[in-house]
Design an enzyme around this catalytic site. Structure first.
Site, PDB file in Angstrom:
ATOM      1  N   SER A 168     -67.826  -9.063 -38.346  1.00 39.81           N
ATOM      2  CA  SER A 168     -68.519  -9.942 -37.411  1.00 39.81           C
ATOM      3  C   SER A 168     -69.603 -10.726 -38.161  1.00 39.81           C
ATOM      4  CB  SER A 168     -69.083  -9.130 -36.244  1.00 39.81           C
ATOM      5  OG  SER A 168     -69.449  -9.969 -35.170  1.00 39.81           O
TER       6      SER A 168
ATOM      7  N   ASP B  98     -60.236 -12.474 -29.462  1.00 40.84           N
ATOM      8  CA  ASP B  98     -61.658 -12.245 -29.709  1.00 40.84           C
ATOM      9  C   ASP B  98     -62.472 -13.382 -29.082  1.00 40.84           C
ATOM     10  OD1 ASP B  98     -64.192 -11.692 -30.709  1.00 40.84           O
ATOM     11  OD2 ASP B  98     -63.492 -11.295 -32.736  1.00 40.84           O
TER      12      ASP B  98
ATOM     13  N   HIS C 283     -62.495  -8.356 -30.061  1.00 38.51           N
ATOM     14  CA  HIS C 283     -63.450  -8.248 -31.158  1.00 38.51           C
ATOM     15  C   HIS C 283     -63.439  -6.874 -31.820  1.00 38.51           C
ATOM     16  CE1 HIS C 283     -66.806  -9.837 -33.391  1.00 38.51           C
ATOM     17  NE2 HIS C 283     -67.567  -8.803 -33.097  1.00 38.51           N
TER      18      HIS C 283
END
Length: 700
Positions: A552, A638, A672
């Protein structure tokens, strides 16, 4: 016989212009952002096929690593039961099942201690509230959002996501009958709150940019079309959340940007009442509220960089009266109120801690812990009238442990330590077989940066050991030490695992965070490189034996250090990586963009911010050098970091620096967090670990 590797997919190059502040950029892979284009999906599938072929020789190692994790894990198990009302609540797992089963059991008369979970068996007399495996049946992905039992224990509000896009459908189950009501609400966000009598449920929905901005009130048994908007936040910088206080006296509507807060309250006994403001928002002032008797506790940073604790009247909120004054270097992170005690979660010197204050007394104590490196925090504590709290504790060598703390005496009772079953050689897990250390690197500007690391006991310090260096460094998120069963497979193969506690995180207080954001963001990247250099110069590893890993915003870190110091690593794992931040932050229609401007700056309006982001954005700065081998992992659904960022990045790396090894793996049915289900997660980790071991020369 050797099978010849196919050529990597060649992404077509379609010039697309972006112009801001007199700067024109050609983005030849912008077309990959069109998610529903068959050509995009075909390209992602081709990348997956190429990655499969490039890693086919690791199939046996992947299966070995998966088997080791499974063998070390008690698959049929349950959490330590938590007391709430007349029941013990817990979650259990069954061998072969992907998801948790949420249960409760009535508390027997005179029963004060939680039932034993030593054998991992289900408790006699249990009631299954929700079985994730049954809900997930027929779906490739499953995630639970809300799981909220009403104060009277009758109703369960729960929400489900079957795509990975974090858009949930909310349902209500009558626990007295087992029936699911017709009250079904699609498109909800995380977070719910019950009224005191359980007749009203508050929930959240998002705007087109996936920002939770509305709080709704639903009355059980009424059409959802009659639901009422209780609060709507128009400022796109602010997210909204909703919760019921532990005392069950107030509904809290928390409204916050990255640097500013406001809290509104509704009496839980009067759910149709208007939300009242505790303190009007002031730019740059953050505060949170906890209810305690006649007062609201206020944790805030008004003139207190590392936060202070105060209180105000719950009947007529006004001036704040200090309880704990600001102490630079001791970051107060949260306060939890119980009838007779307050528990403050804090961090100092790079370690977490808990401070207990008795109500009506100036006495306070910090709960002591034996290890030099550890992480501790409050666990689930739904009961307000209690003198015992549940905490979680772990370190790099100590499995996740659950303790009960007697708030009066400070005594700790170990309720459970996560069992680690014998490994492939049949040996019992022994923490003494491993060592954990704290190192300090020196950054370019002289700042000392902490590193936590773990290795097998006796690992040589002559540069011969392979190493994985993990980092994040954004949003004031602290990467505190944690135990990992899959990591044991790396450690037992001689790999050192290290965590770089770089600026942008919160390990050393608010200033540590401020020095790694906005126009100081590059400190995050140079700190990480300094940690890598330190591990090499002090003999823990060498550059040709070092793999970097992050996800991320930590994936942004991976892309940035690949450009900054490609010679410092032999491999880089970037998971759901935020590698095209400038393109994303320039588009306010995308999820998270406007709220992120207080983290990164606003490149739309500020030429200095634009130029600064342009100078470090990984995708913008790919150059013709010899890069480490790169493995990028992403998910099609995501909503936080869009899949096309790593897809574009890998395509540009291949075009600009074709001599490198670059792999892209896209989960086509996930979000995600990657694939759902514990076995799927273990297989994903085995895939990454096998690639890492291959880069580090560990073939078995």
């Amino acid at each position: 016989m050797t099978t010849e590797m196919p050529a990597p997919p060649a992404a077509k190059r379609v010039p697309s212009e972006r112009t801001h502040h007199d700067d024109t950029v050609i983005d030849e892979y912008a077309w990959l952002a069109t998610k529903d284009d068959p050509e995009t999906l075909a390209y992602l599938r081709a990348e997956n096929a190429y990655t499969d072929a490039a890693t086919a020789h690791l199939a046996g190692l992947r299966e070995t690593l998966f088997t080791e994790t499974r063998r070390r894990t008690r698959e049929t198990d349950l959490t330590v039961p938590v007391r709430k009302g007349g029941h013990w609540y817990y979650t259990r797992t069954e061998e072969g099942q992907q998801y948790g089963i949420h249960c409760r059991r009535p508390i027997a008369e005179g029963e004060s201690e939680p039932p034993s979970t030593d054998d991992g068996a289900p408790l006699a007399g249990e009631e299954i509230l929700l079985d994730g495996n049954a809900l997930a049946e027929g779906h490739d992905f499953f995630a639970l959002g809300a799981f909220d039992v009403s104060p009277d224990g009758r109703w369960l509000a729960y929400s489900t996501d079957f795509a990975g896009d974090e858009r949930f459908t909310l349902r209500i189950k009558d626990l007295s009958t087992g029936d699911v009501l017709a009250d079904e609400i699609p498109g909800t966000f995380y977070g719910t709150a019950w009224s005191a009598d359980g007749s009203v449920l508050f929930y959240l929905t998002v705007d087109e940019a996936w920002r939770p901005h509305r709080v709704w009130r639903h009355t059980l048994g009424t059409p959802t079309g009659d639901d009422v908007i209780v609060y709507e936040e128009p400022d796109e910088r602010f997210w909204v959340s909703v919760e019921l206080t532990r005392s069950e006296k107030f509904i809290l509507i928390d409204i916050g940007s990255k640097i500013t807060s406001e809290v509104r309250v509704i009496p839980a006994g009067n759910p149709t009442g208007e939300p009242a403001v505790v303190a009007q928002r002031r730019q740059g002032v953050e505060y949170s509220v906890e209810h305690h008797g006649h007062r609201f506790l206020i944790l805030h940073n008004d003139g207190a960089e590392d936060f202070a604790l105060a209180y105000t009247s719950a009947d007529a909120p006004g001036a704040w009266t200090p309880i704990i004054e600001h102490s630079p270097g001791t970051r107060l992170e949260s306060v939890d109120a119980f009838a007779n005690h307050l528990v403050v979660s804090l961090r100092s010197g790079g370690l977490t801690g808990l401070r207990v204050l008795a109500v009506g007394s100036t006495d306070a104590y910090d709960v002591p812990f034996p290890e030099p490196i550890y992480a501790v925090g409050l666990d689930s504590n739904p009961e307000y009238h209690t003198d015992t709290v549940r905490i979680s504790y772990t370190s790099l060598v100590t499995p996740e442990s659950v303790y009960d703390v007697d708030l009066v005496t400070g005594a700790l009772t170990l309720r459970r330590r996560r069992p680690v079953l014998p490994g492939p050689d049949g040996r019992e897990f022994d923490p003494a077989d491993y060592e954990q250390h704290r190192e300090w690197a020196v950054a370019d500007d002289g700042t000392r940066v902490p590193i936590s690391l773990v290795c097998r006991a006796g690992t040589p310090r002559d540069g011969s050991a392979p190493c994985v260096l993990y980092g994040y460094g954004s949003y004031e998120a602290s990467m505190d030490p944690w135990f990992s069963v899959p990591r044991l497979s790396l450690l037992d193969r001689g790999v050192v695992f290290a965590v770089a506690h770089i600026r942008g995180g919160g390990e050393l207080g608010r200033r540590w965070y401020d020095q790694g954001k906005m126009l100081a963001k590059k400190n995050t990247f140079t700190d990480f490189v300094a940690c890598a250099r330190h591990l090499a110069t002090t003999g823990w590893t060498a550059a040709d034996r070092l793999v970097a890993r992050g996800g991320s915003a930590g994936g942004l870190l991976m892309g940035a250090v690949a450009n900054l110091a490609p010679d410092a690593f032999t491999g880089i794992v970037a998971q759901v990586p935020f590698v095209d931040p400038l393109t994303s932050i320039l588009d306010p229609s995308l999820p998270l963009t406007v709220t992120e401007w207080e983290e990164w700056g606003n490149p739309l309006d500020d030429p200095e911010v634009y130029a600064y982001m342009r100078s470090y954005a990984p995708y913008e700065n790919v150059r013709a050098v010899r890069y480490p081998a790169i493995l990028a992992l992403t998910s099609l659904n995501d909503t936080r970091v869009l899949y096309h960022e790593p897809a574009k990045w890998i395509a540009r790396l291949r075009a600009v620096a074709p001599d490198g090894s670059y792999l892209l793996k896209t989960e086509l049915e996930a979000g995600h967090g990657g694939p759902s289900g514990r076995y799927n997660a273990w297989r994903e980790e085995a895939f990454v670990a096998a690639w890492i071991l291959d880069r580090l020369g560990r073939k078995e």
